[in-house]
Structures are given as C-alpha cells and as structure tokens.
Design a protein around this motif. Structure first.
Motif, PDB file in Angstrom:
ATOM      1  N   LYS A 118       3.544 -49.475  66.753  1.00 34.34           N
ATOM      2  CA  LYS A 118       3.270 -48.717  67.982  1.00 34.34           C
ATOM      3  C   LYS A 118       1.783 -48.431  68.140  1.00 34.34           C
ATOM      4  O   LYS A 118       1.084 -48.254  67.136  1.00 34.34           O
ATOM      5  CB  LYS A 118       3.987 -47.362  67.914  1.00 34.34           C
ATOM      6  CG  LYS A 118       5.419 -47.422  68.334  1.00 34.34           C
ATOM      7  CD  LYS A 118       5.924 -46.001  68.558  1.00 34.34           C
ATOM      8  CE  LYS A 118       7.398 -46.046  68.880  1.00 34.34           C
ATOM      9  NZ  LYS A 118       8.108 -44.895  68.391  1.00 34.34           N
ATOM     10  N   PHE A 119       1.355 -48.299  69.380  1.00 30.65           N
ATOM     11  CA  PHE A 119      -0.042 -47.975  69.646  1.00 30.65           C
ATOM     12  C   PHE A 119      -0.368 -46.591  69.059  1.00 30.65           C
ATOM     13  O   PHE A 119       0.350 -45.617  69.283  1.00 30.65           O
ATOM     14  CB  PHE A 119      -0.283 -47.974  71.160  1.00 30.65           C
ATOM     15  CG  PHE A 119      -1.698 -47.650  71.529  1.00 30.65           C
ATOM     16  CD1 PHE A 119      -2.750 -48.437  71.075  1.00 30.65           C
ATOM     17  CD2 PHE A 119      -2.002 -46.550  72.324  1.00 30.65           C
ATOM     18  CE1 PHE A 119      -4.063 -48.139  71.406  1.00 30.65           C
ATOM     19  CE2 PHE A 119      -3.314 -46.252  72.657  1.00 30.65           C
ATOM     20  CZ  PHE A 119      -4.340 -47.051  72.191  1.00 30.65           C
ATOM     21  N   ARG A 120      -1.432 -46.514  68.268  1.00 34.12           N
ATOM     22  CA  ARG A 120      -1.878 -45.227  67.711  1.00 34.12           C
ATOM     23  C   ARG A 120      -3.385 -45.291  67.548  1.00 34.12           C
ATOM     24  O   ARG A 120      -3.949 -46.383  67.431  1.00 34.12           O
ATOM     25  CB  ARG A 120      -1.182 -44.922  66.381  1.00 34.12           C
ATOM     26  CG  ARG A 120      -1.443 -45.967  65.304  1.00 34.12           C
ATOM     27  CD  ARG A 120      -0.123 -46.558  64.812  1.00 34.12           C
ATOM     28  NE  ARG A 120      -0.325 -47.406  63.642  1.00 34.12           N
ATOM     29  CZ  ARG A 120      -0.230 -48.723  63.676  1.00 34.12           C
ATOM     30  NH1 ARG A 120       0.028 -49.368  64.782  1.00 34.12           N
ATOM     31  NH2 ARG A 120      -0.392 -49.418  62.572  1.00 34.12           N
ATOM     32  N   TRP A 121      -4.034 -44.135  67.522  1.00 34.87           N
ATOM     33  CA  TRP A 121      -5.498 -44.151  67.549  1.00 34.87           C
ATOM     34  C   TRP A 121      -6.078 -43.187  66.528  1.00 34.87           C
ATOM     35  O   TRP A 121      -5.414 -42.250  66.076  1.00 34.87           O
ATOM     36  CB  TRP A 121      -6.009 -43.837  68.955  1.00 34.87           C
ATOM     37  CG  TRP A 121      -5.491 -42.539  69.512  1.00 34.87           C
ATOM     38  CD1 TRP A 121      -6.042 -41.309  69.377  1.00 34.87           C
ATOM     39  CD2 TRP A 121      -4.304 -42.364  70.286  1.00 34.87           C
ATOM     40  NE1 TRP A 121      -5.276 -40.369  70.015  1.00 34.87           N
ATOM     41  CE2 TRP A 121      -4.201 -40.993  70.588  1.00 34.87           C
ATOM     42  CE3 TRP A 121      -3.305 -43.242  70.767  1.00 34.87           C
ATOM     43  CZ2 TRP A 121      -3.153 -40.461  71.340  1.00 34.87           C
ATOM     44  CZ3 TRP A 121      -2.262 -42.715  71.511  1.00 34.87           C
ATOM     45  CH2 TRP A 121      -2.193 -41.354  71.791  1.00 34.87           C
ATOM     46  N   HIS A 122      -7.335 -43.433  66.174  1.00 35.92           N
ATOM     47  CA  HIS A 122      -8.052 -42.558  65.250  1.00 35.92           C
ATOM     48  C   HIS A 122      -8.576 -41.349  66.013  1.00 35.92           C
ATOM     49  O   HIS A 122      -9.028 -41.485  67.168  1.00 35.92           O
ATOM     50  CB  HIS A 122      -9.235 -43.302  64.611  1.00 35.92           C
ATOM     51  CG  HIS A 122      -8.810 -44.436  63.734  1.00 35.92           C
ATOM     52  ND1 HIS A 122      -8.322 -44.256  62.453  1.00 35.92           N
ATOM     53  CD2 HIS A 122      -8.794 -45.774  63.953  1.00 35.92           C
ATOM     54  CE1 HIS A 122      -8.035 -45.436  61.926  1.00 35.92           C
ATOM     55  NE2 HIS A 122      -8.305 -46.368  62.812  1.00 35.92           N
ATOM     56  N   PRO A 123      -8.558 -40.156  65.409  1.00 35.88           N
ATOM     57  CA  PRO A 123      -9.062 -38.972  66.092  1.00 35.88           C
ATOM     58  C   PRO A 123     -10.544 -39.118  66.466  1.00 35.88           C
ATOM     59  O   PRO A 123     -11.339 -39.663  65.691  1.00 35.88           O
ATOM     60  CB  PRO A 123      -8.876 -37.851  65.060  1.00 35.88           C
ATOM     61  CG  PRO A 123      -7.830 -38.361  64.130  1.00 35.88           C
ATOM     62  CD  PRO A 123      -7.992 -39.840  64.084  1.00 35.88           C
ATOM     63  N   THR A 124     -10.881 -38.594  67.638  1.00 36.36           N
ATOM     64  CA  THR A 124     -12.259 -38.673  68.144  1.00 36.36           C
ATOM     65  C   THR A 124     -13.243 -38.090  67.133  1.00 36.36           C
ATOM     66  O   THR A 124     -14.329 -38.625  66.909  1.00 36.36           O
ATOM     67  CB  THR A 124     -12.345 -37.881  69.469  1.00 36.36           C
ATOM     68  OG1 THR A 124     -11.357 -38.427  70.335  1.00 36.36           O
ATOM     69  CG2 THR A 124     -13.710 -37.983  70.113  1.00 36.36           C
TER      70      THR A 124
END
Ligand code: SF4
Length: 528
Positions: free
Chosen positions: A260-266
């Motif tokens: 699934k699409f997931r991202w690193h925290p800003t």
C-alpha cells in the motif's frame, strides 16, 4: 566468514577522489561484505536502494561493506573486478550481495561472478566459496530465472533482512551452513532448500516490506550515503519520500508489488537535509509517486528556503499543482516527466488510469506556464485491447501538448521541447496483466514505426523507443522458470542476446507469446 583484504593496483582512485561520504564509515572491521550492483558505477551509485544497504551494513556492529560494479574502472584491470574501497577481489569475501532492480542486469551479475572467479551455479560452489545473495526488486518479482545461480534471495527491505543475513555470515562456518540457517528464516528464498517448481512449499515465502509503522518511526528513511558527481543525479543528495503508489495501473509492478502507498514523515525528510548539507546543496526527492506525499509543497518550499536546489523523480499527473511546480521551478527545475501511457481516454481507463486527456492538457499548460521548458511524456504500446486509433491518438496528444508549448513559450521567447519515451508492454508478474501474452513483433513494429514517423514530423518533439528485442528479452527473463539459466549463462559467456533469442526461440516463444493459465510459477512468493 569475513576474510582479510589484499592490496593491488588501484583502479578506483579517480572515483574515490570525488566521493563525498555523508558520514564517516569504518573500514578494517572484523567482517566485510562485498556489495555489488550489476551495472556501472554511475548507475549503481544512482540507486538509493544500493546506497541504503551500504549504509545499513556499516551500521551493523563489526561490519563494513565494499562496493563492486560491472563496467567502468573496477572491471578494467586484467578483467578482475576489484572493490572500490580496498581493491580487493571478490574471492576475498565470504559473501557477495547483489542489489538488482532490472532483470536485464542478470547477465551483468553473472559476468561479475565469472570474472571474479566465483563458480556460476550454486551446485558447483564449494563450501568456502562466497555466498551469493540477490536482493532488490527483482528478488521478489520472479526469482526463478536466477535460481540456479543464487544461493539466497533476500525478499523485501534490507532493514528487515540484514540482521539475519549478517549474523548467519558471522556465526556459521561455511556457505552451506549459512544457506541452511537462512532457509529457516522469514524473508529468504534459498533454492537449495526450497523447491517451488517441485513439491509445494508448506507456506508461501513472504516478502518483508518496510511497513507504514516502521516508516513512521525514526531510523527508516533511506538517503544517499555517498554523494558523487559521477552518478545520473550528479552531486544530489537523494531522499526517499514514499513507497508504493495510490494508483493501480494494471501493468505496474511498483504498485502491486510494493504494498500500500505509505510515506515518510515530513519531519524526518526535512531533518535529513541537515545531513546532506555538509556535502552538497542539491537534493533529489525520489519515489514512485513523489507528488503524492501529503506535504510535498511544504517539503519543496522548505528545501528551497534552506538553500537547496531540489528536483523530483516523477510525478503522477493529478499531483501536478501550483504548490509543487512553483518551488521546483524556483529551485532550478526546468524539466518535468509525466506518464500518460496512452493517447486515448478509453484505453487509459482500461489501464485503470482514469485521467482524461483534458486534465492532462490542463496540467501541461500549468507546467509550461510556470516556465518549465522540457516535458518528457512516457507511453506504452502493445497494451491489451489497443487499436491503431489508440496509437494514432498518441500523436494527436503530442501535437496538442506541442500547441500548448508554443502558446505558452512564444510570448516569453523561450520555446522548449517535448520528448516522447516509448516502451513496449512487459506483462510483469504480480500485475493484473501477468497472464497476458506479449503482442506479436510484426504488429508492434508497425505501431512503433507509425509513432516514429509521426513524432519526427512534429517540430520541437523528439522520440526514443524501446527495441522489440529488448522487450522480448525483458519479458522472457521476467516470466521464465529456472530453465532460463542455460540462456542467461550463454549470454553471460558472450553470445549476444539476438543470437540467444534465435537459438532458444521455441522456449522463449512459449514464455513470451503465450497467455498463461493455471497456477503461475512465481506464486510461491507472497508479495505486495
Ligand atoms: S501512477 Fe505510475 S507508479 Fe502509480 S500505478 Fe500508475 S504507473 Fe505505477
């Protein structure tokens, strides 16, 4: 299993001279891993995955990594590959771990083993030969074509696999013991112990992805370990933004195979810039869908305010917004890449990419209005259900984009350029097209020729196309079973690909041009 370095004639000196490590790495450690990228130094050092493993190995207690590449300086002296760090030969190491992102590099991997004096097939290796490990995207797509050559496939993220690999290498007495131990650990496919083409495995082998929870915790953000001008992203500090993709284009392994699409925290992304600053003022944000990070605008703006020139790897069409374009342009960006894939709305919907041409053209106008002058557009031919009308629609779309280029550029006195990159559909494992046959060469040739002629007639537009031979080879090595070993070995030993495709024509045809039914041979892995 770690061995001591030897000295030798220096071949990597010019490369080392311009390397800027982001932090100091220890050498002379008790254990050393040969970390290989089966392409040139320039390509390998452009891979954030490869750089990440290099850094993680050095973070492990008592370990350091030495890099090997194929082609370039390190392969020239007497044909013997030597490590960048100490000019040591491959046979000085207890393990050579390859990071492989493209199936075409399988041949280079085999050539590196051959030239390094490591027996090609695992059955021929002795107990004290290096353990040959293959990780990276290719390990978990379809490892079978390489299953005769590789001792251990590492399935998933290095963060989840390295600890097991390094402790087995440090503690076990020889190659066979390492293989036996890893065969019982999750995330490893060991052909000597797992037989996916014979008896059924008790359970599917699981790919150990970097999870959303891991990414939300500190210490899981891949960034460049060694900045150098000798890469495709010259002197850029690369930072990963996310994994997977929110879209589900039916041909795309990156979305179906990476979870699934997931991202690193800003916060972690912005903090990482402080590390990069010590060696460069250029940053590249990379991911399959960079523009979909929920705070992309803020990240680009803050990077620019912090004095970085920023670039991005690729942006999904809907994610092209003022918020993304303005800071990219201000940071020196002049080129944008988009992937419409096909020229007609109908076929794009069939691909599960429901983006109408109207929206695409709006985004193209926005791009040129912001002052960008180069636009790269990627297309695919050979898609299921594609007609000649769909193919000609690519030219119509290119013409419409060119019209916008002129409308926006002429008043400013800077008319830029549009490049069309044309690929052929490779029906990849784990995608909804995995059972499709590749389109026959004669009809692909016709389509490509129509597009080449049409694009050449458009001023300010250029085109590059994938060769059909390259597409057949790629499809074959993506879908084949372990009998592809003979073909790969012949090519590695010097036969050219065209001759190999002819010699093994029947076998290749069967894999490439046949619709697949029943259980697919790569489904012994649980991926995505
Ligand atoms: S938008 Fe790009 S990365 Fe996402 S699924 Fe489609 S092709 Fe793959």
């Amino acid at each position: 299993m770690g061995k001591r370095p030897r000295t030798g004639k220096s071949t990597w000196t010019p490369h080392r001279a311009v390397e800027r490590p982001v932090r100091r790495f220890l050498s002379g450690t008790p254990y050393r891993l040969a970390l290989a990228y089966p392409a040139s130094y320039e390509v390998g050092m452009s891979s954030l995955g490869f750089q990440r493993v290099y850094e993680l190995v050095h973070e492990a207690d008592g370990w350091s990594a030495e890099r090997f590449f194929t082609g370039g300086a390190g392969m020239s002296a007497l044909g013997m590959p030597r490590s960048v760090e100490s000019e040591a030969p491959l046979t000085d190491f207890g393990c050579v771990a390859f990071s492989v992102s493209f199936e075409e590099d399988y041949v280079h991997l085999l050539q590196l083993l051959l030239r390094g004096g490591v027996p090609l097939r695992w059955r021929e290796r002795r107990r004290d030969d290096p353990v040959v490990v293959l990780g990276g995207a290719c390990a978990a797509i379809n490892p079978l074509p390489m299953a005769e050559f590789v001792d251990v496939f590492a399935l998933g993220a290095a963060e989840n696999l390295l600890a097991d690999l390094l402790s087995a290498l440090a503690e076990e007495k020889d190659r066979e013991a390492v293989c036996e131990r890893l065969a019982s650990r999750p995330g490893f496919f060991v052909p000597a112990f797992h037989d996916p083409e014979g008896a059924d495995l008790p359970d599917k082998l699981r790919k150990l992805e970097l999870t959303a929870a891991q990414m939300a915790a500190p210490g899981h953000l891949p960034t460049t370990a060694v900045v150098t001008e000798r890469t495709e992203f010259a002197s850029k500090f690369l930072v990963e933004m996310s994994r997977g993709c929110p879209e589900k284009c039916r041909y795309c392994w990156a979305t179906f195979g990476m979870g699934k699409f997931r991202w690193h925290p800003t916060q972690y992304i912005l903090e990482s810039l402080e590390r990069g600053r010590s060696v460069t003022d250029e940053v590249g944000f990379v991911a399959t869908a960079v523009g979909d990070h929920p705070e992309i605008g803020r990240i680009l703006t803050e990077a620019h305010q912090a004095g970085f020139r920023a670039a991005v790897s690729s942006i999904r069409i809907p994610a092209v917004t003022d918020e993304v374009l303005a800071p990219l342009y201000a940071a020196g960006g002049r080129s944008i890449t988009l992937a419409p894939e096909t020229g007609s709305d109908r076929l794009r919907r069939a691909l599960n990419k429901p983006i109408p041409n109207e929206l695409l053209l709006e985004k193209v106008r926005l791009i040129f209005r912001h002052g960008f002058h180069h636009l790269k557009l990627y297309f695919i031919v050979g898609l299921p259900g594609e007609t000649m009308d769909d193919v000609e629609a690519i030219l119509t779309l290119a013409g419409d984009c060119r019209k916008i280029l002129l409308e926006e550029g002429v008043p400013r006195g800077t008319v830029g350029h549009i490049h069309l990159g044309l690929n052929v559909l490779i029906p990849k494992p784990y995608t909804p097209y995995q059972r499709e046959a590749m389109e026959e060469a004669s009809s692909l040739k016709r389509k490509i020729s129509v597009l080449r002629k049409g694009a050449t007639a458009l001023p300010n537009v250029s085109i590059s196309t994938m060769s059909i031979r390259q597409a057949v080879w790629q499809t074959y090595v993506s879908r084949a079973g372990s009998d592809a070993a003979d073909v790969l070995e012949e090519v590695a030993r010097g036969m050219n690909v065209a001759a190999a495709l002819r010699r093994y024509g029947e076998r290749v045809h069967e894999e490439v041009y046949r619709e697949l039914a029943g259980t697919l041979r790569w489904h012994f892995l649980r991926t995505g």
